[in-house]
Design a protein around this motif. Structure first.
Motif, PDB file in Angstrom:
ATOM      1  N   VAL A  77       0.846  -1.206   0.000  1.00  0.00           N
ATOM      2  CA  VAL A  77       0.000   0.000   0.000  1.00  0.00           C
ATOM      3  C   VAL A  77       0.881   1.255   0.000  1.00  0.00           C
ATOM      4  O   VAL A  77       0.651   2.192  -0.762  1.00  0.00           O
ATOM      5  N   ILE A  78       1.928   1.234   0.843  1.00  0.00           N
ATOM      6  CA  ILE A  78       2.838   2.397   0.891  1.00  0.00           C
ATOM      7  C   ILE A  78       3.503   2.595  -0.473  1.00  0.00           C
ATOM      8  O   ILE A  78       3.529   3.695  -1.021  1.00  0.00           O
ATOM      9  N   GLN A  82       2.588   1.552  -3.426  1.00  0.00           N
ATOM     10  CA  GLN A  82       1.629   1.932  -4.471  1.00  0.00           C
ATOM     11  C   GLN A  82       1.358   3.443  -4.426  1.00  0.00           C
ATOM     12  O   GLN A  82       1.392   4.125  -5.447  1.00  0.00           O
ATOM     13  N   GLN A  83       1.112   3.953  -3.215  1.00  0.00           N
ATOM     14  CA  GLN A  83       0.800   5.382  -3.108  1.00  0.00           C
ATOM     15  C   GLN A  83       2.017   6.221  -3.491  1.00  0.00           C
ATOM     16  O   GLN A  83       1.889   7.244  -4.146  1.00  0.00           O
ATOM     17  N   LYS A  84       3.198   5.748  -3.107  1.00  0.00           N
ATOM     18  CA  LYS A  84       4.414   6.483  -3.468  1.00  0.00           C
ATOM     19  C   LYS A  84       4.557   6.547  -4.981  1.00  0.00           C
ATOM     20  O   LYS A  84       4.918   7.570  -5.547  1.00  0.00           O
ATOM     21  N   VAL A 122       2.151   6.362  -7.210  1.00  0.00           N
ATOM     22  CA  VAL A 122       1.133   7.275  -7.772  1.00  0.00           C
ATOM     23  C   VAL A 122       1.608   8.722  -7.626  1.00  0.00           C
ATOM     24  O   VAL A 122       1.546   9.510  -8.575  1.00  0.00           O
ATOM     25  N   ILE A 123       2.104   9.055  -6.431  1.00  0.00           N
ATOM     26  CA  ILE A 123       2.546  10.437  -6.201  1.00  0.00           C
ATOM     27  C   ILE A 123       3.739  10.773  -7.095  1.00  0.00           C
ATOM     28  O   ILE A 123       3.795  11.843  -7.689  1.00  0.00           O
ATOM     29  N   GLN A 124       4.673   9.827  -7.221  1.00  0.00           N
ATOM     30  CA  GLN A 124       5.840  10.092  -8.069  1.00  0.00           C
ATOM     31  C   GLN A 124       5.434  10.284  -9.527  1.00  0.00           C
ATOM     32  O   GLN A 124       5.969  11.148 -10.228  1.00  0.00           O
ATOM     33  N   LYS A 160       2.510  11.410 -10.540  1.00  0.00           N
ATOM     34  CA  LYS A 160       1.867  12.736 -10.612  1.00  0.00           C
ATOM     35  C   LYS A 160       2.915  13.848 -10.624  1.00  0.00           C
ATOM     36  O   LYS A 160       2.783  14.832 -11.342  1.00  0.00           O
ATOM     37  N   LEU A 161       3.959  13.669  -9.807  1.00  0.00           N
ATOM     38  CA  LEU A 161       5.022  14.683  -9.759  1.00  0.00           C
ATOM     39  C   LEU A 161       5.740  14.772 -11.106  1.00  0.00           C
ATOM     40  O   LEU A 161       6.067  15.856 -11.576  1.00  0.00           O
ATOM     41  N   ARG A 200       3.586  16.618 -13.422  1.00  0.00           N
ATOM     42  CA  ARG A 200       3.624  18.046 -13.106  1.00  0.00           C
ATOM     43  C   ARG A 200       4.923  18.682 -13.617  1.00  0.00           C
ATOM     44  O   ARG A 200       4.913  19.772 -14.169  1.00  0.00           O
TER      45      ARG A 200
END
Lengths: 228, 264
Positions: free
Chosen positions: B25-26, B28-30, B32-34, B36-37, B40
């Motif tokens: 879970v950790i 996966q979220q990392k 997704v954020i990476q 998105k970054l 951006r």
């Protein structure tokens, strides 16, 4: 019958007692769902201590007390998931399933397994329910757009660590909870005496899961100041 | 395998599974954020490229207008001046004075035209470099405006990359415009310093110090295009600007650009 000292259990209890100190110091900073975790911790301490005194020290049947504490913890954790969950539908489902759980407990205690035996049916129901809601909570955090947009890693949130702690412990105790009643019957009659060493290892693994749970709670607690 | 052994293995597996899920879970979220970054960053890169294209378009248009003004209008005004010279010689005494006034007026227009043309496209920047271009800009401003502008340099001879030089020049131009419009200063000092890796420009005035406040406002609000323009230009060339209050009064704007020299 020779009883061995449950080292992992005592270690788990030690960690629980120690955890009370930082939790109490940050009590004013805690949100409602975090207060539920604090209540769960306190109930676990009462559960463990009294259960140990009854079972290991006085060699009494502690099952009625265990079952009562299990239902108290069921209510507390129900409250935790209710407060932590954002979706109104999920909250309603949780309330309904919580009420159903109480009914199962009453039936288990009065009709199915009785007060002197482990209430495996209710305990398993409780476990499955909270495992499912633990996953729901993980998904909630995973899909939280605000966290992603602001690039906030979920491991910086106390809620994640509290849920992770509960999830690991519930996973670890799943099989034992499921088979508790069955094993207990065999142990009482002496049918499974030769398997006692294996069951001690099982108990130690579950207690190790408990230790991990409280460590994860502690990590969550350290994130509280940063998150506020 | 007996039932008890199965319970043992099952408990162990479930515990490990629980830990594994938490770790996944950790991760996966990392991820997704990476992702998105990364998106951006790409978005910012595209925006930067667009801004560069817009500024380049603006510069080439300025260059064209400056050349047109210089070559066409300037040449025509010079021809007009020659005609006026011819007329002055043929004219009687009463008209001579009128023609002389017209010639003086034509001179003023030619000077103004040179100033506009230089402001639009500083040829000194291409021919002599940033330091000389800023010196020339100060001299031109001194001829046309009320406030004296002093230019100080450490006489270092490090070359500045063409695009960076142009952007720095525009930033200084914008700063001076802001000072003239809003600061109420009685003098301005431009200081030029360079080391092989760092170019520092200070624009100091003795005005009301409102530029510091307007910078903070412009960061919060939309509008004040001048200051936004300064930030955008410096952002493109990897420079930065800081505004501080000057002692005893006024503002100091300090521009710093690292690695400003052309890559050989």
């Amino acid at each position: 019958m020779q009883t061995t000292i449950p080292i992992f259990f005592l270690a788990m209890m030690g960690v629980e007692y120690l955890l009370l100190i930082p939790f109490s110091r940050k009590l004013k900073l805690l949100r409602r769902e975090e207060l539920a975790i604090f209540a769960y911790l306190v109930s676990s301490i009462i559960f463990g201590t009294v259960s140990y005194i009854l079972g290991f020290v006085y060699k009494q049947n502690n099952m009625l007390f265990n079952n009562c504490m299990t239902v108290i913890q069921f209510i507390i954790l129900n409250g935790f998931f209710y407060l932590a969950t954002k979706s109104p539908v999920t909250r309603k489902v949780l309330l309904v399933l919580g009420a159903a759980g109480l009914a199962i407990f009453a039936l288990d205690l009065a009709l199915w397994e009785g007060p002197r035996r482990a209430n495996s049916i209710f305990a398993t129901y409780r476990l499955l329910l909270f495992l499912a809601f633990g996953i729901v909570l993980f998904f909630q955090l995973l899909k939280d757009e605000k966290l992603i947009e602001q690039s906030i890693y979920m491991n910086s949130l106390p809620l994640f660590w509290f849920n992770a702690g509960l999830f690991v412990f519930l996973c670890g105790s799943f099989v034992r909870t499921l088979t508790n009643n069955f094993i207990q019957s065999g142990m009482i009659t002496g049918t499974y005496d030769s398997y006692r060493p294996i069951m001690r290892v099982v108990r130690d693994i579950v207690d190790a899961g408990g230790i991990i749970q409280f460590f994860l709670f502690y990590i969550g607690l350290t994130k509280i100041k940063k998150a506020r | 395998m007996t039932l008890f052994e199965m319970i043992l293995v099952g408990t162990l597996v479930m515990l490990l599974l629980g830990i594994l899920i938490v770790v996944l879970v950790i991760l996966q979220q990392k991820q997704v954020i990476q992702y998105k970054l990364k998106l951006r960053d790409k978005d910012l890169e595209i925006q930067k490229e667009r801004l560069v294209a817009v500024l380049q378009g603006q510069e080439s248009e300025r260059k064209r207008i400056a050349e047109d003004l210089h070559d066409e209008v300037g040449a025509q005004l010079s021809a007009l001046k020659l005609n006026l010279n011819g007329l002055q010689q043929k004219a009687d005494n009463g008209q001579k004075e009128q023609i002389r006034e017209t010639k003086d007026f034509t001179d003023t227009i030619i000077q103004q035209l040179r100033f506009i043309s230089q402001s639009l496209h500083p040829t000194t920047l291409e021919n002599l470099g940033l330091s000389e271009a800023l010196d020339s800009f100060s001299s031109l401003m001194n001829k046309n405006k009320q406030i004296p502008i002093h230019f100080r340099t450490d006489n270092s001879q490090y070359k500045v990359e063409r695009e960076k030089a142009l952007n720095i020049y525009r930033v200084v131009q914008e700063l001076i415009n802001n000072i003239l419009k809003h600061a109420g200063a009685s003098q301005v000092v431009i200081s030029y310093q360079s080391t092989p890796s760092l170019l520092t420009l200070r624009v100091e005035d003795d005005g009301n110090g409102k530029l510091v406040d307007s910078l903070h406002e412009s960061k919060q609000k939309t509008g004040h295009l001048g200051l936004k323009n300064i930030e955008s230009r410096l952002n493109i060339i990897g420079g930065n600007i800081t505004f501080v209050r000057n002692s005893p009064r006024g503002t100091v704007a300090e521009i710093k650009v690292e690695n400003y020299q052309p890559v050989i």
